[in-house]
Design an enzyme around this catalytic site. Structure first.
Site, mmCIF file in Angstrom:
data_model
loop_
_atom_site.group_PDB
_atom_site.id
_atom_site.type_symbol
_atom_site.label_atom_id
_atom_site.label_comp_id
_atom_site.label_asym_id
_atom_site.label_seq_id
_atom_site.Cartn_x
_atom_site.Cartn_y
_atom_site.Cartn_z
ATOM 1 N N TYR A 122 21.958 -7.098 -3.972
ATOM 2 C CA TYR A 122 21.126 -6.114 -3.277
ATOM 3 C C TYR A 122 19.631 -6.341 -3.546
ATOM 4 O O TYR A 122 18.856 -5.400 -3.653
ATOM 5 C CB TYR A 122 21.567 -4.683 -3.649
ATOM 6 C CG TYR A 122 23.046 -4.473 -3.427
ATOM 7 C CD1 TYR A 122 23.562 -4.515 -2.143
ATOM 8 C CD2 TYR A 122 23.930 -4.295 -4.496
ATOM 9 C CE1 TYR A 122 24.932 -4.360 -1.917
ATOM 10 C CE2 TYR A 122 25.296 -4.149 -4.281
ATOM 11 C CZ TYR A 122 25.789 -4.186 -2.987
ATOM 12 O OH TYR A 122 27.137 -4.048 -2.766
ATOM 13 N N CYS A 137 0.812 -1.217 0.000
ATOM 14 C CA CYS A 137 0.000 0.000 0.000
ATOM 15 C C CYS A 137 0.842 1.262 0.000
ATOM 16 O O CYS A 137 0.847 2.029 0.978
ATOM 17 C CB CYS A 137 -0.946 -0.021 1.193
ATOM 18 S SG CYS A 137 -2.204 -1.259 0.943
HETATM 19 N N1 LLP Z 1 33.263 -2.444 -0.212
HETATM 20 C C1 LLP Z 1 32.625 -1.547 0.547
HETATM 21 C C2 LLP Z 1 33.346 -0.897 1.641
HETATM 22 C C3 LLP Z 1 31.274 -1.243 0.282
HETATM 23 O O1 LLP Z 1 30.649 -0.341 1.023
HETATM 24 C C4 LLP Z 1 30.611 -1.890 -0.790
HETATM 25 C C5 LLP Z 1 29.202 -1.606 -1.077
HETATM 26 C C6 LLP Z 1 31.328 -2.831 -1.535
HETATM 27 C C7 LLP Z 1 32.653 -3.078 -1.230
HETATM 28 C C8 LLP Z 1 30.703 -3.586 -2.679
HETATM 29 O O2 LLP Z 1 30.377 -2.730 -3.709
HETATM 30 P P1 LLP Z 1 29.847 -3.315 -5.114
HETATM 31 O O3 LLP Z 1 31.005 -4.040 -5.769
HETATM 32 O O4 LLP Z 1 28.723 -4.206 -4.832
HETATM 33 O O5 LLP Z 1 29.451 -2.100 -5.862
HETATM 34 N N2 LLP Z 1 22.144 -1.251 -2.055
HETATM 35 C C9 LLP Z 1 22.797 -0.528 -3.110
HETATM 36 C C10 LLP Z 1 24.286 -0.754 -3.140
HETATM 37 C C11 LLP Z 1 24.980 -0.462 -1.829
HETATM 38 C C12 LLP Z 1 26.479 -0.667 -1.864
HETATM 39 C C13 LLP Z 1 27.061 -0.595 -0.510
HETATM 40 N N3 LLP Z 1 28.474 -0.810 -0.406
HETATM 41 C C14 LLP Z 1 22.132 -0.892 -4.434
HETATM 42 O O6 LLP Z 1 21.195 -1.689 -4.445
HETATM 43 O O7 LLP Z 1 22.508 -0.365 -5.489
#
Ligand code: LLP
Length: 422
Positions: free
Chosen positions: A375, A346
């Site tokens: 995610y 909702c």
């Molecule tokens: N290392 C650190 C310190 C991080 O904060 C993150 C992600 C990663 C590695 C991994 O990053 P990646 O390779 O996945 O880009 N919920 C959001 C994304 C949040 C990312 C948080 N930190 C989304 O759905 O787009």
């Protein structure tokens, strides 16, 4: 490799996950269900390991913390980037070697530090002077030395969604680059700290290489300064952030990224750690959902499905795009209809996809949302009294439950009534 393609199945051509037909998954496990292809996880890990052969790949567990996903990478030799005591336990349970764990995040509690120290975590990323002192105290209390990388805020704009950019001045992450030399010198004198080097992570879903280059360059300059001042720097953690294609993005290819990482390593002669999350898992997962009903509202045609914003937050939270496709291949020549796909929650924000060209849908039809391996389920909630979705993994012709759908009774059983309300 795209594991989710149309193939001949019972009753016509339908989407499969590797060798498993998605209607059979829906029949056996119900909907909404997250479905992951193990082959995609393995292929992507191997592809990254090949272009960055000397880097320690620490899978960012926050992207998808299912035990089966972490274990898939652990068996290929991966370490893990963890953000909490919960993720630490998950990574250990999945079989990640403790010395391949990187404990990141701007707010580690004393309990989490103690637990990580007791388990021999290989690297703590420290994000503030106060955290350095707290970690030093925790380590000294147990006669240990905590291996530390200082996380730098390099003041680089990752050119990504505002909510997932982390390396700009004033963001809550890291230590301002200008403060690093002084803090490094202080840390070097602490009995409970074993200094390894520096870390950086400027954001997620980066679609250009240039911000990585700028951030890494800043780190190289800092390391040269630290070494000139007589400090040892043996390790650099270059973070995660490599983007994927959801709609029309053109993220840097993995070769170019790997080459950049390798050049940094060679220039400084350090151990390099990377923390990819999204790139490894996003394309490995789809969310399988069933149309509950179809309705017309003014000019717009709505398909209300049984997955919602509580199952997949990304569209509501970041206006994120996920491709939506019918599970039954549309007959050739069928005209598409512009359709908005939404969940039953909702809130007007509970829309999974706007203005999608889809064949005419009716109640009972199955759809998938693509690229939800990262995610997706990790950000789910039980908002609107909705149990957490089932999660399954396929490999070849085999399909296995990796997380049962949350039982509604178990969900309700958390609630207690105070005696004075009984
Ligand atoms: N290392 C650190 C310190 C991080 O904060 C993150 C992600 C990663 C590695 C991994 O990053 P990646 O390779 O996945 O880009 N919920 C959001 C994304 C949040 C990312 C948080 N930190 C989304 O759905 O787009």
């Amino acid at each position: 490799m795209d594991a989710f393609v149309y193939r001949e199945g019972n009753g016509g051509r339908v989407l499969h996950a590797e060798g498993v037909s998605l209607p059979s998954v829906a029949a056996r496990f119900g909907t909404p269900t997250y479905c992951y292809a193990n082959g995609v996880l393995v292929d992507r890990y191997r592809a990254l390991a090949q272009v960055a052969p000397n880097a320690l790949i620490c899978y960012a567990v926050k992207a998808n913390d299912a035990l089966a996903v972490i274990r898939t990478f652990a068996r290929l030799g991966a370490g893990a980037d963890i953000i909490s005591g919960g993720e630490l336990r998950g990574a250990l349970r999945a079989g990640v070697a403790p010395d391949r764990l990187v404990f990141a995040g701007p707010g580690k509690t004393r309990e989490e530090m103690d637990f990580a120290l007791a388990n021999g975590v290989g690297q703590f990323n420290v994000e503030s002077p106060a955290e350095l002192e707290a970690l030093d105290a925790a380590a000294r209390a147990v006669g240990a030395r905590a291996p530390v990388a200082l996380r730098v805020n390099p003041d680089v704009d990752a050119e990504t969604h505002d909510k997932i950019a982390t390396g700009r001045r004033g963001d809550k992450f890291g230590i301002d680059d200008i403060d690093i030399p002084e803090l490094y010198a202080r840390a070097a004198a602490l009995e409970g700290i074993e200094l390894l080097g520096l870390a950086v992570h400027i954001g997620s879903q980066l679609s250009r290489l240039a911000p990585f280059e700028a951030a890494f360059e800043r780190l190289v300059t800092l390391v040269e300064g630290l070494r000139a001042a007589g400090h040892r720097v043996t390790r650099l953690n270059l973070g995660g952030g490599l983007g994927v294609r959801y709609q029309d993005e053109t993220p840097p290819d993995v070769d170019a990224y790997g080459g950049l990482v390798e050049r940094v390593r060679q220039r400084l002669g350090v151990t390099v750690v990377i923390e990819p999350g999204r790139w490894l898992v996003a394309p490995a997962g789809v969310l399988l959902t069933r149309v509950i009903t179809v309705k017309q509202a003014g000019e717009r045609r709505w398909a209300i499905v049984d997955a919602a914003m509580n199952d997949l937050m990304r569209p509501a939270l970041y206006d994120a795009w996920h491709d939506i496709e019918p599970v039954a291949e549309p007959a050739s020549g069928v005209a598409t209809v512009e359709t908005d796909v939404a969940g039953p929650v909702c809130e007007s924000g509970d829309v999974l996809g706007r203005r999608r060209q889809l064949p005419p849908l009716t109640a009972g039809d199955l759809l998938i949302l693509r690229d939800v391996g990262a995610y997706g389920s990790v950000m789910a909630s039980t908002y609107n009294g909705r149990p957490l979705a089932a999660e399954v993994m396929v490999r070849g012709d085999a399909v296995a439950s990796i997380r049962a759908r949350q039982d509604l009774e178990a969900l309700l059983a958390r609630d207690l009534v105070p005696s004075w309300l009984a």
